[in-house]
Design a protein around this motif. Structure first.
Motif, mmCIF file in Angstrom:
data_model
loop_
_atom_site.group_PDB
_atom_site.id
_atom_site.type_symbol
_atom_site.label_atom_id
_atom_site.label_comp_id
_atom_site.label_asym_id
_atom_site.label_seq_id
_atom_site.Cartn_x
_atom_site.Cartn_y
_atom_site.Cartn_z
ATOM 1 N N THR A 1 -18.781 3.459 23.372
ATOM 2 C CA THR A 1 -17.850 4.051 24.119
ATOM 3 C C THR A 1 -18.370 4.603 25.214
ATOM 4 O O THR A 1 -19.376 5.084 25.288
ATOM 5 N N PHE A 2 -17.618 4.700 26.127
ATOM 6 C CA PHE A 2 -18.183 5.386 27.139
ATOM 7 C C PHE A 2 -17.114 5.766 27.880
ATOM 8 O O PHE A 2 -16.082 5.379 27.791
ATOM 9 N N ALA A 3 -17.325 6.616 28.674
ATOM 10 C CA ALA A 3 -16.227 7.066 29.234
ATOM 11 C C ALA A 3 -16.456 7.313 30.559
ATOM 12 O O ALA A 3 -17.444 7.417 31.053
ATOM 13 N N VAL A 4 -15.493 7.476 31.139
ATOM 14 C CA VAL A 4 -15.670 7.615 32.456
ATOM 15 C C VAL A 4 -15.135 8.833 32.787
ATOM 16 O O VAL A 4 -14.209 9.288 32.262
ATOM 17 N N ALA A 5 -15.665 9.389 33.760
ATOM 18 C CA ALA A 5 -15.076 10.606 34.042
ATOM 19 C C ALA A 5 -14.962 10.712 35.472
ATOM 20 O O ALA A 5 -15.863 10.511 36.184
ATOM 21 N N TYR A 6 -13.863 11.022 35.845
ATOM 22 C CA TYR A 6 -13.820 11.350 37.210
ATOM 23 C C TYR A 6 -12.713 12.302 37.343
ATOM 24 O O TYR A 6 -12.069 12.666 36.426
ATOM 25 N N HIS A 7 -12.568 12.750 38.479
ATOM 26 C CA HIS A 7 -11.639 13.825 38.624
ATOM 27 C C HIS A 7 -10.344 13.324 39.080
ATOM 28 O O HIS A 7 -10.208 12.790 40.123
ATOM 29 N N GLN A 8 -9.419 13.570 38.347
ATOM 30 C CA GLN A 8 -8.094 13.236 38.790
ATOM 31 C C GLN A 8 -7.184 14.316 38.332
ATOM 32 O O GLN A 8 -7.557 15.440 38.260
ATOM 33 N N ASP A 9 -6.042 13.904 38.038
ATOM 34 C CA ASP A 9 -5.079 14.922 37.702
ATOM 35 C C ASP A 9 -5.234 15.483 36.333
ATOM 36 O O ASP A 9 -4.810 16.567 36.058
ATOM 37 N N PHE B 1 -11.041 15.382 33.997
ATOM 38 C CA PHE B 1 -11.626 14.152 33.472
ATOM 39 C C PHE B 1 -10.545 13.128 33.284
ATOM 40 O O PHE B 1 -9.424 13.455 32.957
ATOM 41 N N SER B 2 -10.946 11.989 33.462
ATOM 42 C CA SER B 2 -10.016 10.932 33.130
ATOM 43 C C SER B 2 -10.805 9.947 32.310
ATOM 44 O O SER B 2 -11.808 9.413 32.737
ATOM 45 N N ILE B 3 -10.352 9.758 31.166
ATOM 46 C CA ILE B 3 -11.075 8.831 30.312
ATOM 47 C C ILE B 3 -10.278 7.566 30.207
ATOM 48 O O ILE B 3 -9.144 7.564 29.759
ATOM 49 N N LYS B 4 -10.862 6.588 30.646
ATOM 50 C CA LYS B 4 -10.135 5.331 30.615
ATOM 51 C C LYS B 4 -9.883 4.894 29.212
ATOM 52 O O LYS B 4 -8.800 4.594 28.812
ATOM 53 N N ALA C 1 -5.328 7.995 32.076
ATOM 54 C CA ALA C 1 -5.842 6.947 32.920
ATOM 55 C C ALA C 1 -4.685 6.200 33.539
ATOM 56 O O ALA C 1 -4.650 5.942 34.717
ATOM 57 N N LYS C 2 -3.778 5.914 32.718
ATOM 58 C CA LYS C 2 -2.668 5.140 33.236
ATOM 59 C C LYS C 2 -1.971 5.895 34.328
ATOM 60 O O LYS C 2 -1.622 5.386 35.367
ATOM 61 N N ASP C 3 -1.778 7.072 34.001
ATOM 62 C CA ASP C 3 -1.118 7.869 34.984
ATOM 63 C C ASP C 3 -1.832 7.760 36.287
ATOM 64 O O ASP C 3 -1.256 7.557 37.335
ATOM 65 N N ASP C 4 -3.025 7.917 36.166
ATOM 66 C CA ASP C 4 -3.818 7.869 37.366
ATOM 67 C C ASP C 4 -3.563 6.593 38.090
ATOM 68 O O ASP C 4 -3.419 6.547 39.290
#
Length: 687
Positions: free
Chosen positions: A332-340, A389-392, A183-186
């Motif tokens: 929890t939940f997560a988020v998902a989105y597409h990133q790197d 996925f990117s999980i925050k 996430a951070k990376d993102d």
DNA sequence: GTTAGGG
DNA sequence: CCCTAAC
């Protein structure tokens, strides 16, 4: 019709009694056997959702001063895509502006001076406690606390909410360093997609909902109990001595209106019978859900929330653990989105070693994170079509911690640590939720599961689920402090030492040393919820960032509505079976005497007349007991189990049973002494 | 909210 | 003890 139960005891010259009443069995009993199928209510989810709403509301009303209009009144509107997108933008900009903030959001919270927090909390808590005798108020107070915290966020003082948040974050870090890192990376690289992060930063409150550390001021008294086994022993002792007269604190507390003489120092928890509570909850939810949709009834929601909470407490009352662990299904939940980043790393649980309470943790986390992310990336490249996925962050299951005001900060830290450790130690598992459904088949491919880049990753969520199956008794939460004291004063005797009063009867509430299993409660497989249910709530309306993490379908209302709809919440999570409390001979004696006088079919009167002070015995219990007594009396002594009931009593049971079977108890004028007379004559409590 | 029964 | 149905 003749009841199949009819007995032919031939006692006292009574003939086999024919049961007068038409067998209920005739009444149509619908085959509700599908209970299992019933969707299970995910109380936690619901809780989270409600909590979120509550918080929002409180914020909107309580603190206009909350951060730059982040919190807006229109809480209820489900966050839809539109909003989200807007939020996104807002977030983005925000993130830029307040990059530092964002950072802090992640880890920083950890660094917050705990002392301050503690103090704050204590003070706040106290206030709330004192000020409110009623649940509703309490709620408000709590909320306010949260708010205040928020306000002070920049300052040293961070209310409990913050603390919890921090906690959660830190935990998150631990748990999923890899994911977070991503996430951070993102963030750094792609701000656009970093919505999640931003949101996190922005509203601490939201986070609270999911991971709250409640620090209660009243705790001083209670703490000892929690942590110290000894008290229990004492209690237990009492318990053993207790007879009919004994009140089950559990049962009592709820009402609060019972005789003030009762002393129940430790269990502020109301418990008038969870049954009632349960029912209430259930019904409330059902009713409320729709309303919430419309956005309006917070009060309702709040109440429900509290009730829910109560229930939880109730359930946990016997458990002893310094910490209460809740939340199972995790927020929890997560988020998902597409990133790197690739999702592969998601499942990795972090090393326990990391310490949350350490100020330096943030830094560490970052480093770790970056490392992780790097790894991941490399990995990613190697593959072809990936789902990214990117999980925050993962939320830590909600924790409730109570510490006496007089406790040291160090002890607070330890307590928190224990709580966290307990959770981690017991194992955490990651759950995948897609479109609100749990994806349980681990063997399925993402494709098969319907998880693909092209699919709605928005509806994909990850959850952290504590596995309590292995929780040892010691780990289990100890009794809960009174979360919602009915009366501030109620717990007069604050000293743990005097749980009971002298009179044998209505006093002391003793808790059986029973250890409840958390397993049942925790079985969260049933809990499905949309990934962000918890989070969104807060976000949606009030906060710009709502978009955040998981753009989820319109959920708030929906989620709420859904939950309540479940026909049977079952005891999925909280409601545990009441602890078994075998009737003592004395109780049986009292019961028999009462029935002899009142007859069967007047259980309420029996209760009132002979067990009024035995709060843990409901009339249903008495009825059931009578039922078993009759059965017991009708079988051979060899087949009887449990504490032997004097044959004499059993004989009386049969006799009375026969008699009353013949004589409708309700019609017996002469045989139906008033409750009053009964009371004076053989009120069990007297002894 | 009670009562009766099945589980 | 719990849960429900029927009151």
């Amino acid at each position: 019709m003749v009841s199949k139960k009819r007995l032919d005891y031939g006692f006292n010259g009574y003939r086999a009694p024919i049961i007068p009443r038409a067998p209920r069995s005739i009444r149509r009993r619908s085959p509700h056997k599908n209970s299992i199928e019933d969707s299970k209510l995910c109380a936690f989810e619901l809780l989270a959702a409600v909590a979120g709403k509550l918080l929002q509301e409180s914020e909107s009303s309580a603190s206009s001063s909350v951060a730059n209009g982040k919190f807006q009144p229109g809480i209820c509107q489900g966050g839809n895509k539109k909003e989200q997108s807007l939020d996104d933008k807002a977030l983005k900009s925000e993130s830029f502006d307040h990059g530092s903030c964002a950072e802090s959001a992640f880890i920083p919270e950890i660094s917050v001076p705990e002392q301050n927090q503690l103090e704050n909390n204590s003070a706040l808590e106290q206030t709330s406690v004192r000020a409110t005798s009623d649940i509703r108020k309490k709620v408000d107070c709590d909320i306010k606390l949260g708010t205040s915290e928020v306000k002070n966020a920049d300052g040293n003082t961070i209310s409990k909410v913050e603390g919890s948040i921090c906690f959660g974050d830190s935990l998150n870090c631990k748990v999923e360093g890899g994911a977070e890192m991503h996430a951070k990376d993102d963030n750094n690289q792609i701000i656009d997609s970093s919505l999640a992060d931003t949101s996190t930063v922005k509203d601490p409150i939201e986070e609270d909902v999911n991971t709250n550390l409640l620090i209660k001021s009243e705790g001083s008294v209670q703490l000892p109990l929690y942590r110290d086994p000894i008290p229990d022993a004492l209690l237990q002792k009492h318990w053993n001595n207790v007879k009919l007269g004994i009140r089950d604190d559990d049962e009592n507390s709820f009402g609060c209106n019972k005789s003030s003489t009762r002393v129940r120092p430790f269990r502020p928890q109301p418990r008038i019978g969870h049954r009632r509570i349960r029912k209430m909850l259930t019904s409330k939810y059902r009713k409320v859900a729709p309303k919430l949709k419309g956005c309006g009834l917070y009060s309702e929601g709040i109440r429900s929330f509290y009730q829910y909470r109560k229930r939880i407490y109730t359930q946990e009352r016997f458990q002893q653990a310094p910490i209460k662990k809740r939340k199972l299904s995790d927020h929890t939940f997560a988020v998902a989105y597409h990133q790197d980043t690739s999702s592969d790393s998601i499942s990795n649980l972090p090393e326990k070693g990391t310490k949350i309470d350490n100020e330096s943790s943030s830094a560490n986390i970052l480093q770790r994170a970056s490392g992780t992310s790097a790894t991941v990336r490399g990995h990613q490249k190697a593959k072809d079509s990936h789902v990214k996925f990117s999980i925050k962050s993962f939320r830590v299951p909600e924790l409730y911690i109570e510490v006496p005001e007089t406790a040291s900060v160090g002890s607070l830290k330890r307590t928190v640590m224990e709580a966290v450790t307990a959770i981690l130690g017991n194992g955490i598992r990651v759950g995948v939720v897609l479109q609100g459904k749990k994806v349980r088949d681990d063997n399925r491919t993402l494709q098969q599961a319907g998880i693909s880049q092209s699919s709605n990753l928005d509806t994909l969520g990850f959850t952290l689920e504590p596995s309590f199956s292995h929780v040892s008794p010691s780990m289990a939460p100890k009794k809960l402090p009174s979360a919602l004291p009915c009366d501030a004063d109620q717990e007069l005797p604050r000293s743990p030492a005097t749980p009971m009063t002298d009179s044998g009867i209505g006093n002391g509430a003793v808790d059986p040393p029973v250890v409840n299993k958390f397993d049942d409660v925790m079985d969260n497989d049933n809990l499905n919820f949309s990934p962000q249910t918890p989070k969104n709530e807060p976000n949606d309306a009030s906060i710009p960032d709502s978009k955040a993490l998981v753009p989820v379908p319109p959920m708030n209302a929906e989620a709420l509505a859904i939950v309540p709809v479940n026909p049977k919440p079952k005891r999925t999570e909280i409601s545990q079976r009441r602890t078994r409390r075998p009737f003592s001979v004395a109780e049986v004696e009292a019961l028999v005497a009462a029935v002899e006088k009142l007859g069967t079919g007047r259980w309420r009167d029996v209760k009132l007349g002979a067990f009024e002070n035995a709060d843990h015995r409901t009339y249903v219990d008495l009825k059931d007991k009578w039922k078993t007594l009759v059965h017991t009396a009708s079988i051979s002594p060899q087949q009887r189990r449990g504490e032997p009931v004097p044959q004499e009593l059993l004989d009386r049971v049969l006799s009375a049973h026969s008699y009353w079977s013949q004589h409708q108890s309700k019609q017996q004028g002469k045989h139906t002494p008033s409750v009053e007379s009964l009371r004076s004559e053989e009120s069990v409590g007297v002894a």
